[in-house]
Write an enzyme that holds these catalytic residues in place. Sequence first.
Site, PDB file in Angstrom:
ATOM      1  CD  GLU A   1     -18.990  45.026  24.222  1.00  0.00           C
ATOM      2  OE1 GLU A   1     -18.528  44.462  24.417  1.00  0.00           O
ATOM      3  OE2 GLU A   1     -19.238  44.873  22.452  1.00  0.00           O
TER       4      GLU A   1
ATOM      5  NE  ARG B   1     -13.600  28.077  20.216  1.00  0.00           N
ATOM      6  CZ  ARG B   1     -14.677  29.928  19.931  1.00  0.00           C
ATOM      7  NH1 ARG B   1     -14.660  30.126  21.612  1.00  0.00           N
ATOM      8  NH2 ARG B   1     -14.411  30.680  19.669  1.00  0.00           N
TER       9      ARG B   1
END
Lengths: 170, 170, 503, 503
Positions: free
Chosen positions: C203, C295
């Site tokens: 990226e 999460r």
Amino acid sequence: MQIKIDEFSEELHGKIEGFTRSGDLVLKINDKEHLLKIIEIGTDKFEFIFDNKFHEAKIAESTSTELKIALDNQILVLKKHSKLSEIIEKSTSSTGGANSMNTISSQIPGRVISIAISKGDEVKQGDSIVVLESMKMQVAIKSHRDGKIRDLKVKEGQSISRNDVVAILE
Amino acid sequence: MQIKIDEFSEELHGKIEGFTRSGDLVLKINDKEHLLKIIEIGTDKFEFIFDNKFHEAKIAESTSTELKIALDNQILVLKKHSKLSEIIEKSTSSTGGANSMNTISSQIPGRVISIAISKGDEVKQGDSIVVLESMKMQVAIKSHRDGKIRDLKVKEGQSISRNDVVAILE
Amino acid sequence: MTSKISSILIANRGEIALRIIRACRELGLKSVAIYSDEDTRSIHVKRADSAYHVGPAAPAQSYLNMNKIMEIAIAAGVDAIHPGYGFLSENETFAQLCEKNNIIFIGPKSLAMDLTGDKMKCKELMKKAEVPTVPGSDGVIEDVELAAEIAREAGYPVLLKSAFGGGGRGIRLARDENELRQEFEMASAESKAAFGKAALFVEKFLERIRHVEFQLVRDSHGNTRHLFERECSIQRRHQKLIEMSPSPIMTVDKRNEIGEIAKRAVDAVDYLNAGTAEFLCDPQGNFYFIEINSRLQVEHPVTELITGIDLVKLQISIANGEAIPFKQEDLKLNGSAIECRINAEDPFYEFAPSVGKVPNCNLPYGPGIRVDTYLYPGCTVSGFYDSLTAKLISWGSDFDESRRRMRNALDEFVIEGINTTIPLYKTIMNEDHFIKGELSTDYLDRYSIIEKMKTELKDKNSNFQNRILPAVATALLQSEYIKKNAHSRQGSQNNWRFGGMTN
Amino acid sequence: MTSKISSILIANRGEIALRIIRACRELGLKSVAIYSDEDTRSIHVKRADSAYHVGPAAPAQSYLNMNKIMEIAIAAGVDAIHPGYGFLSENETFAQLCEKNNIIFIGPKSLAMDLTGDKMKCKELMKKAEVPTVPGSDGVIEDVELAAEIAREAGYPVLLKSAFGGGGRGIRLARDENELRQEFEMASAESKAAFGKAALFVEKFLERIRHVEFQLVRDSHGNTRHLFERECSIQRRHQKLIEMSPSPIMTVDKRNEIGEIAKRAVDAVDYLNAGTAEFLCDPQGNFYFIEINSRLQVEHPVTELITGIDLVKLQISIANGEAIPFKQEDLKLNGSAIECRINAEDPFYEFAPSVGKVPNCNLPYGPGIRVDTYLYPGCTVSGFYDSLTAKLISWGSDFDESRRRMRNALDEFVIEGINTTIPLYKTIMNEDHFIKGELSTDYLDRYSIIEKMKTELKDKNSNFQNRILPAVATALLQSEYIKKNAHSRQGSQNNWRFGGMTN
């Protein structure tokens, strides 16, 4: 007593003068008097009020020339009779320095997960010697100079401590 | 070993059976087996996991017949070989009871700030004997029965501990 | 609705296990802990209603050992498993295993986790949902040559990320091709060790960016809420160090705008339970979605303090099939919260891990202070697991009050025996750019914070009245103490005090 | 406005001294502590910027020794004195002494204190200000005969109150004339010891009442705000044990109504700084003003948690001449807070004081939990001072969450070496009337709470799996340990574990 503390430039002279009527100690440091009230005293821990401020000192290391203390939870190193100890220190650190040029040591504890070189290999400055795993991170230990590996001191899977030597250069 | 615990009616029988392969202890208590993993063990502190539940036990007092423990920070008294010790306890408490009828003792620690009676005085049940100061409160210690004061055991200004006798009745 | 959950196995350790145990206790649910050989003396073992041995110290054999954990869950008869963060928390295979065994996994369904865990698939879905994403590579790369090619196209510097990473782990920076090749190997080894797979992607590295994330919750009835943002820009090697809410750059309008985008992001993957949408924000104020953390986050207490909502209890109620009990407009951002991660690392020495026994510690407390930790006097910090030992969280009616409380609490926090990042945070709490909210992910380097910390320590140590003089006094006391003890073995304090020590 | 205060002497000890030190640190002010011979090892000495010895242990010679304290204040060069609660906090002579020496007394002016301290004068003023008061005697009584006469008129039971008391001290109940005469002597002795004067008054004792008080602040510009109510009905011998906000019986309208009355009350005495207007509330919902406490209250954290306002810092800013920075309508009551006073008293034994060394303690922490305490491992609880060792305060988004968090925190709170009121609070947190908010000042007696506590302990101790079996296991371990140690003096754990202990 002559005392020198870490990077503090001045050398200080201190002595215990006696007691006040209320039982506090009178200390003279560099010709100025200070009051000290002992709160608790033991082999390796001192609690006292010095010039109306509480301090806690733990003795981490003590030799005849050096005292390492945790004063209010922060480490300080004091040198007693500092002229002598400075001489001693200089001579030690110069040999120590020469030795350490040949050793590659780990600055962190961890487990050796791979070894990049073998005995006799030529390495360049910055080359990875071993890879450690510590707290879920992988960290490479690199050579600080060009040279030839004289000896390897660790094996794969071995756990090592901070400052352990991993390899020796010729 | 036969064990009886505080007001728990049943008497229990326990013994150490051996070890599992993973190093846990097997205990048999009243013919049922239980697993115990020792976490830490010392003269006066035991940490262990018993039937998959962590417990911490501190030994407060230990004699050949009685064991006072703080189990998970709450006090319990265990009697070993309980039949014998019950007999011993009964005989002691009966004499102890007779004695204690004659003594007036303080249930709290404190400083005696005033004494309401003198040696030889007749007192009625509920009469104040002395007044204590403790934690900024003033508390009167009262007689538990009618009687005549045979002896006074405290002076004004004196500090006393819990269960100290302050006066004796005839 | 009747409650399905009456007992929960906590497939984790450390402070987060304790956090979940406390939530269970509040709700009257039975908590079941697991522990490795290394953790027999850990606080989560002591505090849980019951505790089962799971295996040797190494995570792969204990806290990552899915089959063994499932065995324990069945033996203990629990209804649900809370995975905490790290370990199995984002492992869709484990979520699947729970589903198969009819045990409620407190988190998203394996299907959604599969999507959020695969950053490339996720990116595609986000594009469809009109969630703006970071410019970069379009697929997972297994081969170093392909990585080099893509990096060359995107232009250096680039980031190398594990498709299964998260929380900053498995992310490495490469400034040139040489570095890329070196780091690729390291990163894939790390990723394999932690997640069993080595899929990486490349990226473009954006500079002077902020890390801003939105806390989200979504229930099984399709209700989605965002619980405002957290700014987590202060990082070291892509690991968050300090998190706060609100972000100093956030406005009410921007919060609503990005909050709605974040909700679209989790709706797009049919998310369930608590999760976080992470964004990068450039100096022009543009937000780019980077990933969903499927999460509970380490930094969730920051959000709890400014919303008053207990996220762990909310997770349990969502897992229980209940609807979120508040509307978006019911939520109010109250005050300001900061979290410092107290890691067992030496900030004076390249953040070298520091492990061992903690003979003594003092946890700070008082107005506006919360600590989540596994530390207690006599505990051990293990090298086998994460370096996070404590989270220190402060609340204030505004940022400045929160910051000052944090500063005090850091002063009160004593952890003996190991080095921690506390000194670094003390420096940051008084640092001008931090105070002004001028944050970016390269904050530490940009403002030479480590140097500042070292200088401050030196200055502090040179303070004549508070350090030098008491140090001399200590030396005098100690020398006198040794002398006295040499003369008499009794050496009681009284003896010593009135020992006629006139010179 | 430039700040006048740069350093503060704290004329107090214990948890409140530490609380004020923390506020000073937040504000960057120098804190100066004082300590008696009994307190050399106390936490406020350790944490203050400087600490001065004030005298022997007895309060009259130390924390009540006005001249000595003033001497220290001048020597240390402080700008202000914070009196905390108790000791000199409501002593108008001391406030005057401060005024004379140009040291800011953080509290009301001596004039206002004179009015609030004299309950009879205060009552008169309140009547003028149309603040409803409790029916009772109209003046101070020095003579027991007069007291008996008034009590006969009002009808028994009556309360005997010290005009200089407060916080429940110096208040005694008399059910008949015999008791009145006995108690009068005791009460006047106590009052003399604590305040140097013995002025008492008699008041009709109202039954099944609630104690509800309003926190007030008033600045030197005449701005008055109320910070909502606290219900403090759970008491023992007129000493508060548990305080909470909001009160379970309060409605928004009633809060506004009584809040405005409370503001009139402090306006009537030209009050300055933080204070509390105490009311009794009968079962019909009538409120009767009883007194103004002209100091920071023990239970101030309850208000801090539900308003987000730091009362000690606000006190300092008001003392500094600043205007209160918020309007009445800015304040929002957020969630629910409960405080339990952890006293060093044995609830199983008539609340007998319990003093001595605390070799070890564990302070609870985690979501929604605040502790204000002077306890630390190795500290000493002194019999010379107040029995309050800690204040445990919980916050929750509603009463039930707050209550459950309190219950957990009480379980986590360990104080070794002394007896405390913790077991009592554990019982109360699960007690039906408490849960339903059915409170009154005779709550403990009315619902036989002490008996319930004793029964619960017995039940808990009889639990076969959690108490009896592990106790037997302990006995077996200990007996084996002694045997092994008798055989070999080494007795290390390993030796012991594999020592072939097969029977």
